[in-house]
Design an enzyme around this catalytic site. Structure first.
Site: not given
Ligand SMILES: Cc1cc2nc3c(=O)[nH]c(=O)nc-3n(C[C@H](O)[C@H](O)[C@H](O)COP(=O)(O)O)c2cc1C
Ligand SMILES: Cc1cc2nc3c(=O)[nH]c(=O)nc-3n(C[C@H](O)[C@H](O)[C@H](O)COP(=O)(O)OP(=O)(O)OC[C@H]3O[C@@H](n4cnc5c(N)ncnc54)[C@H](O)[C@@H]3O)c2cc1C
Ligand SMILES: Cc1cc2nc3c(=O)[nH]c(=O)nc-3n(C[C@H](O)[C@H](O)[C@H](O)COP(=O)(O)OP(=O)(O)OC[C@H]3O[C@@H](n4cnc5c(N)ncnc54)[C@H](O)[C@@H]3O)c2cc1C
Ligand SMILES: Cc1cc2nc3c(=O)[nH]c(=O)nc-3n(C[C@H](O)[C@H](O)[C@H](O)COP(=O)(O)O)c2cc1C
Ligand code: FES
Ligand code: FES
Lengths: 326, 270, 326, 270
Positions: C151, C286
């Site tokens: 994170c 996500g």
């Molecule tokens: C609103 C939000 C909250 C997230 N919270 C976490 C989290 O708590 N733990 C984590 O490992 N990744 C978290 N992520 C990262 C996502 O799991 C993911 O790795 C990242 O968004 C890239 O994927 P995407 O482009 O499909 O969103 C979060 C992403 C978003 C957008």
């Protein structure tokens, strides 16, 4: 009551602060350390950057300076095509392989230049490479040198140099001993944290930092199941990397007292202003030329001017770093 | 989703036509490419080999387009060797197009520069009086003669061939023929695509007589979209400002007909 | 001749290899090391990830597994809003601040779960944090644990842990000694090169890698001249980071023999296939939920199936890593 | 460039109206927000303070919209304190809207839930017979009574007020009045927005008598777009599946009227 461009005096500036209703005509002039520019928007290295005629056109179209393609001691052909493509999710990816005519040929070509502020970008593996190249430019008007410590897709130069703090130290010191022209280090996201590279460059006497270069990336064609670029890996540029570049500028300006040129995904005047607010005194753009063509320079210049009028700023300097105060 | 012309579309080669021992036409289905304008080009990806600029050849079948490629270096040879059923990628179309005049028209094509002329012929009006000059080194290298005649079957037209060695048509350089023709006739428009010296001489012949002339230029191209700078000719970028320039501009350009840049970007004489 | 889903036998697969004209109905089943999933597309951590009811809905909508919001030992409120926004150039930026109900509350909530493959994501600063949380899940059906070492916007956890190889080693070893459930490490771009973090995790016995998390970034509002997120810095996700994530998966799979889950900017079946070809055996998404809503899971599943039919693959495995052969 | 509803637009507050000692209406110009549907909301950014979901209030002037905010915790107090000339950011509109029936309509609003009802009134037809119930704790907290009457001046209508302490209108909870009214009249549609217990009882009263009823829900919201999950109620996300749900669904939901989630996402009883 307005003042003509370029005739402001510090008295008038003071006056405008005291009487905020008196609008001072804003100026796009900026200084990045010792580098003085009439306009803060520059052409980034590697974009349309191999011909003096094209530099002239870009300068007339509003570029405050042009950065040359990164030059090497010898001419390089670069990688076979595909070397550049437009990414489906936005932006561009390239692995041109630093094709360039070599410093000597290039220096000869730009010798006639009088008008265009040219920033000469260079790549090399050892301090002597840079020393040698600077010698080639003895008879040229060079506004600054930019050391490319951050190309993400060519072996032995670029990031491979930037990721090695000892080498960065040696190169920066050597170059600073070789020339009186201001020297900029261009950093990017490598295997060593870029803030460390910045720190090393600053300690070694660098005059300014350009942040950032493209970000190492890849795309695969699902039909043929192979990486699209002939080099497999390339550098991502354009809108996708803007938020990353902006945070780098903010982080550098929060940590070091060094003039910064922001670069990465800038395509509108708002983008440019964001970089000023984050701490950049000038900006570079490349991909936006591919997206919006050459008119993009004056579009951005005009937008910045309008913004300055609205906020009643007379100089770029007034907005540099403002976002750090909030 | 609408097609973005900057994203490569993978197509399958459906037909291969041998035009000469070193020139082949590869036909594929692509609505977008079938409808481009003369002078426009595509960036053609030969997976695992290279990507190179190609004028987009017409096809007799609707919804289809083609590339007519001369086997030369590794990239064009790669394309030349693509077999029926194999896949290539195309992006574009890129570039501007000719201003097509009415009346007496002269089209001059050399080698694969004829591809551009064939597409131009799709845009002439039945009332136009069209002369097409085809230049080649020798008889074996002449192609598109029949095609030209059939495209012009509803026009008053002439198709003239010249070969350097005189093995077919008139003997000599095509540019000598041009000089002769523009001397005799005040054409309403002259269009040329082919080797740069041929284009330069044609432009010179026409422009010096106040005849409207346009040429479609070739330069080393990497990106095709105005980013890499490799295709510059003076202040212009052929991929984005061209490929078509007119006589007024070209006769003032310091590089046209004289220099081009190699892969490293170094100026080389023609 | 077709076979029903899930009735394939190795004989039939063999048969289809011998007679390529006989099309085998493809299966979306995949295994990421010991983790067996019916469908390769998972919900990434932090998206809609706090309620079992919602997990059920997502599972019914085609998610092969859901990863929970990253949990901590105690409940966290997270940062004040704005915590999430849509980036002008594409994608999303967030600094939610890891708000979560805490492992104990969460474990109680998912205790009734029987159907949904749940991957429990955790953050912590010391090995004991993770040990403690795993104990809370004793009575729950947990498909895997995912250690969030990446994170980019919360102090003392996430990247600050991932950037410390010694700590990574201790945490992974401790967790592996605490549970028999497969353990995944989720990595991202930090100040230590992520490949080093992967290496450390692999040496310490990790079962799989998820790559990548969001990329540290920033956006500034030019009108009010302040960073948009209340935390100033946030993590960039969605389409902009896809080419970066893809190269990470390719780099990891080229260097280590470890099952990989690709994550970052996946929103179409082509994206998913690119990650498989680069070496991922499963994927997470996500941001695409924010862009295209919950239907995106089955859209991608369907697209993958069509692709497999066209290419005559019967299992996901057949395409994993293919782009490395070219 | 077309406005993307997910990008924050900065607007200037042009007028501030004190509705009660703790409720204010902030008016601003915004074509998009002036035309939203009842039940839709905006995410409102108070720079340097917070961002929170707000129903979009109507304005008497065209091209304008407003927020009517009750001063509560730090976020809403921040918005409450915004002065004329200061800037706030808005994104949206988000959410679905009511199915607006014809005939006899009953609208029930409590506190700032009335904002949604005021916009709904913009959509009733002149032929509709409309009853509006306004619930408040005490006389001081009653607002929008005159506005309601003026919005309905062309309709057969009734505006009934109830205060918990009887200091104005009828004494008692507004839900007792609802129970009485639905018992007497078979309404064609009942619409409610306000405190969850009020909504839950209203839905119960109407739905048990087979009367069509819809409620616009509130939940803790961070993103407003279906990413963070904080606004879930059962399987639904209020920001993306709502805010409007109907009686059929709500009477089966395990959380409606019973639980909501706090900032950490922990279920809390109402
Ligand atoms: C609103 C939000 C909250 C997230 N919270 C976490 C989290 O708590 N733990 C984590 O490992 N990744 C978290 N992520 C990262 C996502 O799991 C993911 O790795 C990242 O968004 C890239 O994927 P995407 O482009 O499909 O969103 C979060 C992403 C978003 C957008
Ligand atoms: C607008 C345009 C249209 C063209 N249309 C055709 C056509 O229809 N048929 C045809 O046979 N050829 C055409 N060409 C030329 C073609 O693109 C190749 O350049 C030529 O085939 C030589 O390639 P090669 O195999 O020698 O390249 P290699 O030596 O293998 O080099 C490969 C790379 O260099 C580039 N390159 C090399 N020489 C040139 C050159 N002179 N101009 C541009 N790029 C070059 C290629 O694009 C490629 O990326 C066109 C060129 C341009 C610019
Ligand atoms: C769809 C919708 C429409 C709304 N319309 C209005 C309106 O028109 N007028 C009005 O005064 N209020 C409205 N609210 C409630 C408002 O968003 C705040 O939640 C409320 O003002 C309490 O804020 P606070 O100052 O106590 O928040 P703080 O305690 O300062 O907390 C700030 C954060 O928590 C969130 N939050 C806290 N409580 C709630 C809650 N109950 N629901 C949602 N988010 C919460 C806020 O969004 C904000 O991000 C609406 C809520 C929703 C969901
Ligand atoms: C085609 C291309 C070639 C590039 N070549 C160089 C180079 O030679 N030297 C260098 O320092 N940066 C090079 N870059 C990086 C750009 O200078 C710039 O840092 C990067 O593209 C981000 O800016 P942008 O998003 O505005 O394009 C190149 C970028 C592109 C797209
Ligand atoms: S081919 Fe790259 S600029 Fe023209
Ligand atoms: S507010 Fe984030 S999902 Fe509804």
């Amino acid at each position: 009551m307005t003042f003509k461009k370029g005739t402001r005096t510090s008295n008038q500036l003071l006056y405008s602060k005291l009487c905020p209703l008196i609008k001072v005509e804003p100026s796009l002039e900026t200084s990045i350390g010792q580098i003085q520019l009439k306009r803060p928007v520059m052409l980034a290295s590697g974009i349309l950057g191999i011909s003096l005629d094209v530099f002239n056109r870009l300068h007339r179209s509003g570029a405050g300076a042009v950065v040359t393609k990164s030059l090497s001691t010898e001419p390089w052909d670069g990688y076979p095509n595909p070397t550049i493509f437009s990414v489906k999710g936005g932006g561009w990816m390239n692995a041109v392989g630093l094709s360039n005519p070599g410093a000597a040929n290039f220096a000869k070509m730009i010798e006639p230049n009088k008008d265009v502020p040219i920033i000469v970008s260079m790549v090399g593996s050892i301090p002597e490479d840079f020393e040698l190249m600077i010698k080639e430019f003895e008879n040229c008007k060079v506004t600054a040198y930019e050391l490319n410590l951050s190309c993400p897709h060519v072996a032995k130069v670029g990031l491979e140099v930037g990721d090695d703090p000892e080498l960065v130290k040696k190169i920066v010191s050597t170059v600073k001993n070789t020339t009186d022209v201001p020297v900029i280090a261009k950093v990017g996201l490598g295997t060593t944290h870029y803030l460390k590279t910045v720190g090393t460059a600053v300690e070694s006497g660098i005059d300014a930092i350009t942040a950032i270069n493209t970000v190492r990336a890849m795309a695969i064609d699902v039909e043929t199941q192979r990486p699209i670029l002939s080099n497999k890996f390339g550098g991502l540029s354009g809108t996708p990397i803007k938020p990353i570049a902006l945070r780098c500028v903010y982080e550098i300006s929060s940590k070091y007292d060094i003039p910064i040129i922001g670069c990465g995904g800038i395509s509108t005047w708002e983008d440019a202003v964001e970089f000023f607010l984050a701490g950049a005194s000038g900006i570079q753009l490349g991909s936006a030329v591919g997206d919006n063509w050459i008119g993009v320079f004056n579009e951005i210049n005009d937008g910045i001017l309008q913004y300055m009028k609205k906020k009643n700023y007379s100089t770029i300097k007034e907005m540099v770093g403002l976002a750090k105060k909030s | 989703m609408q097609r973005n012309h900057n994203h490569t579309t993978v197509v399958t080669v459906e037909k291969v036509i041998d035009e000469t021992p070193t020139v082949r036409t590869l036909v594929f289905s692509d609505e977008v490419m079938s409808n481009v304008l003369p002078g426009q080009f595509a960036m053609v990806w030969i997976p695992g080999i290279n990507e190179l600029p190609m004028s987009i050849m017409i096809s007799s079948e609707s919804g289809k387009a083609a590339f007519t490629v001369r086997k030369h270096g590794p990239a064009s040879t790669g394309l030349f060797n693509v077999k029926v059923g194999e896949k290539i990628g195309v992006r574009g179309p890129y570039g501007n197009t000719f201003d097509i005049k009415s009346g007496k028209l002269l089209l001059v094509g050399g080698g694969t520069g004829l591809v551009t002329m064939m597409r131009l012929l799709k845009f002439v009006k039945p009332s136009d009086d069209v002369t097409v000059l085809i230049g080649a080194k020798t008889k074996d290298e002449v192609f598109f003669e029949d095609l030209t005649n059939s495209l012009l079957e509803n026009n008053t037209h002439k198709v003239l061939i010249s070969t350097d060695d005189g093995s077919y048509g008139e003997k000599g350089f095509v540019t000598e023929l041009v000089e002769k023709l523009v001397n005799e006739t005040h054409y309403d428009g002259v269009y040329v695509c082919g080797p740069e010296i041929m284009m330069q001489k044609t432009v010179q012949s026409a422009h010096s007589r106040d005849i409207f002339v346009q040429a479609s230029l070739e330069r080393m191209m990497k990106c095709g979209v105005g980013i890499c700078g490799s295709c510059c000719v003076g202040e212009e970028l052929v991929c984005r400002d061209g490929t078509v320039f007119d006589g007024d501009y070209l006769t003032q350009n310091k590089e046209f007909g004289i220099f081009h840049r190699n892969k490293a970007g170094i100026l080389e004489k023609y």
